[in-house]
Design a protein around this motif. Sequence first.
Motif, PDB file in Angstrom:
ATOM      1  N   ILE A  51       0.849  -1.178   0.000  1.00 50.32           N
ATOM      2  CA  ILE A  51       0.000   0.000   0.000  1.00 50.32           C
ATOM      3  C   ILE A  51       0.885   1.229   0.000  1.00 50.32           C
ATOM      4  CG2 ILE A  51      -0.267  -0.016   2.531  1.00 50.32           C
ATOM      5  CD1 ILE A  51      -3.197   0.975   1.986  1.00 50.32           C
ATOM      6  N   PHE A  52       0.555   2.158  -0.864  1.00 45.29           N
ATOM      7  CA  PHE A  52       1.307   3.396  -0.986  1.00 45.29           C
ATOM      8  C   PHE A  52       0.663   4.444  -0.083  1.00 45.29           C
ATOM      9  CE2 PHE A  52       4.149   2.288  -4.384  1.00 45.29           C
ATOM     10  CZ  PHE A  52       3.512   1.204  -4.967  1.00 45.29           C
ATOM     11  N   ARG A  53       1.437   5.007   0.820  1.00 45.27           N
ATOM     12  CA  ARG A  53       0.888   5.878   1.837  1.00 45.27           C
ATOM     13  C   ARG A  53       0.441   7.218   1.285  1.00 45.27           C
ATOM     14  NH1 ARG A  53       2.704   7.576   5.793  1.00 45.27           N
ATOM     15  NH2 ARG A  53       0.726   7.409   6.855  1.00 45.27           N
ATOM     16  N   SER A  54       0.991   7.638   0.154  1.00 42.27           N
ATOM     17  CA  SER A  54       0.653   8.960  -0.380  1.00 42.27           C
ATOM     18  C   SER A  54      -0.786   9.011  -0.880  1.00 42.27           C
ATOM     19  CB  SER A  54       1.612   9.329  -1.498  1.00 42.27           C
ATOM     20  OG  SER A  54       1.553   8.355  -2.534  1.00 42.27           O
ATOM     21  N   SER A  71      -4.844  -2.656   4.305  1.00 43.35           N
ATOM     22  CA  SER A  71      -5.406  -1.372   4.718  1.00 43.35           C
ATOM     23  C   SER A  71      -4.511  -0.761   5.788  1.00 43.35           C
ATOM     24  CB  SER A  71      -6.830  -1.546   5.261  1.00 43.35           C
ATOM     25  OG  SER A  71      -6.838  -2.371   6.403  1.00 43.35           O
ATOM     26  N   THR A  72      -4.739   0.510   6.071  1.00 43.79           N
ATOM     27  CA  THR A  72      -3.936   1.190   7.087  1.00 43.79           C
ATOM     28  C   THR A  72      -4.819   1.900   8.096  1.00 43.79           C
ATOM     29  OG1 THR A  72      -3.784   3.241   5.825  1.00 43.79           O
ATOM     30  CG2 THR A  72      -2.070   1.608   5.454  1.00 43.79           C
ATOM     31  N   ASP A  73      -4.290   2.047   9.292  1.00 45.03           N
ATOM     32  CA  ASP A  73      -4.875   2.907  10.321  1.00 45.03           C
ATOM     33  C   ASP A  73      -3.777   3.890  10.687  1.00 45.03           C
ATOM     34  OD1 ASP A  73      -5.756   4.167  12.649  1.00 45.03           O
ATOM     35  OD2 ASP A  73      -6.822   2.387  13.347  1.00 45.03           O
ATOM     36  N   ASN A  74      -3.821   5.071  10.096  1.00 44.10           N
ATOM     37  CA  ASN A  74      -2.743   6.031  10.276  1.00 44.10           C
ATOM     38  C   ASN A  74      -2.607   6.491  11.729  1.00 44.10           C
ATOM     39  OD1 ASN A  74      -2.106   5.940   7.561  1.00 44.10           O
ATOM     40  ND2 ASN A  74      -3.521   7.597   7.045  1.00 44.10           N
ATOM     41  N   LYS A  76      -2.848   4.749  14.272  1.00 48.14           N
ATOM     42  CA  LYS A  76      -2.173   3.705  15.039  1.00 48.14           C
ATOM     43  C   LYS A  76      -0.851   3.266  14.401  1.00 48.14           C
ATOM     44  CE  LYS A  76      -6.459   1.782  16.944  1.00 48.14           C
ATOM     45  NZ  LYS A  76      -7.309   0.566  17.082  1.00 48.14           N
ATOM     46  N   ASN A  77      -0.434   3.926  13.323  1.00 44.35           N
ATOM     47  CA  ASN A  77       0.785   3.512  12.607  1.00 44.35           C
ATOM     48  C   ASN A  77       0.746   2.011  12.298  1.00 44.35           C
ATOM     49  OD1 ASN A  77       1.653   6.125  12.862  1.00 44.35           O
ATOM     50  ND2 ASN A  77       3.540   5.643  13.951  1.00 44.35           N
ATOM     51  N   THR A  78      -0.387   1.542  11.852  1.00 46.41           N
ATOM     52  CA  THR A  78      -0.580   0.106  11.662  1.00 46.41           C
ATOM     53  C   THR A  78      -1.114  -0.192  10.256  1.00 46.41           C
ATOM     54  OG1 THR A  78      -0.989  -0.239  14.016  1.00 46.41           O
ATOM     55  CG2 THR A  78      -1.777  -1.944  12.526  1.00 46.41           C
ATOM     56  N   VAL A  79      -0.581  -1.234   9.682  1.00 53.10           N
ATOM     57  CA  VAL A  79      -1.054  -1.753   8.402  1.00 53.10           C
ATOM     58  C   VAL A  79      -1.617  -3.152   8.645  1.00 53.10           C
ATOM     59  CG1 VAL A  79      -0.398  -2.464   6.076  1.00 53.10           C
ATOM     60  CG2 VAL A  79       0.595  -0.396   7.077  1.00 53.10           C
ATOM     61  N   TYR A  80      -2.760  -3.425   8.058  1.00 50.37           N
ATOM     62  CA  TYR A  80      -3.424  -4.708   8.243  1.00 50.37           C
ATOM     63  C   TYR A  80      -3.423  -5.507   6.947  1.00 50.37           C
ATOM     64  CZ  TYR A  80      -5.293  -2.270  12.320  1.00 50.37           C
ATOM     65  OH  TYR A  80      -5.415  -1.554  13.482  1.00 50.37           O
ATOM     66  N   LEU A  81      -3.468  -6.816   7.085  1.00 44.79           N
ATOM     67  CA  LEU A  81      -3.680  -7.697   5.954  1.00 44.79           C
ATOM     68  C   LEU A  81      -4.811  -8.645   6.344  1.00 44.79           C
ATOM     69  CD1 LEU A  81      -2.670  -8.430   3.096  1.00 44.79           C
ATOM     70  CD2 LEU A  81      -1.353 -10.273   4.174  1.00 44.79           C
ATOM     71  N   GLN A  82      -5.989  -8.377   5.793  1.00 54.42           N
ATOM     72  CA  GLN A  82      -7.130  -9.252   6.020  1.00 54.42           C
ATOM     73  C   GLN A  82      -7.063 -10.389   5.010  1.00 54.42           C
ATOM     74  OE1 GLN A  82      -9.703  -9.120   8.402  1.00 54.42           O
ATOM     75  NE2 GLN A  82     -10.212 -11.129   7.559  1.00 54.42           N
ATOM     76  N   MET A  83      -7.007 -11.616   5.522  1.00 49.34           N
ATOM     77  CA  MET A  83      -6.850 -12.782   4.660  1.00 49.34           C
ATOM     78  C   MET A  83      -8.092 -13.662   4.800  1.00 49.34           C
ATOM     79  SD  MET A  83      -2.837 -13.664   5.355  1.00 49.34           S
ATOM     80  CE  MET A  83      -3.129 -14.269   7.011  1.00 49.34           C
ATOM     81  N   ASN A  84      -8.840 -13.779   3.718  1.00 51.07           N
ATOM     82  CA  ASN A  84     -10.043 -14.603   3.694  1.00 51.07           C
ATOM     83  C   ASN A  84      -9.854 -15.784   2.756  1.00 51.07           C
ATOM     84  OD1 ASN A  84     -11.304 -12.672   5.379  1.00 51.07           O
ATOM     85  ND2 ASN A  84     -12.042 -11.513   3.619  1.00 51.07           N
TER      86      ASN A  84
END
Length: 121
Positions: A51-54, A71-74, A76-84
Motif C-alpha cells: 500500500i502506498f501511503r501517499s 489497509s492502514t490505520d494512520n 495507530k501507525n498500523t497496516v493490516y492484511l485481512q486474509m479470507n
Amino acid sequence: EAQLVESGGGVVQAGGSLRLSCTASSFTFSYHAIAWFRQAPGQEREGVSCIFRSDGDTDYADSVKGRFTISTDNAKNTVYLQMNSLKPEDTAVYYCAAGAGSLHEHWYDYWGPGTQVTVSS
C-alpha cells in the motif's frame, strides 16, 4: 528508530480467515510504501501486497487477489492484511516491510521479524 512488528498469525482451517497487523514506528511508517511478503519453507520470499501511503493505492499478487485486503490505520501507525478464504498454500511466515514500493523485496529497507500463518486442510 526503525521498527516493524507483525502480529495476528496462527493456525486456521482452509476456508477460514486471519487478520495480520504490522505496527510501525513513526520513522518507518513515514516510508512511501508498506508491504506484506511471505516465505514458505524451501521457497523464496514473495510479495503479497503493498500500500502506498501517499494515495492509498494498493497492489496484490495474483495468487491472493480477491481474497486478501491491505489497509492502514494512520492513527495507530498500523497496516493490516485481512486474509479470507485461506488455502493450505498460503502457509508461510508473513513479513511486513517499509520501503519505496512494489512487490519486489529489494525495494524495501526495513523488515519485521515475521509471524507464522499455518492453514490446515
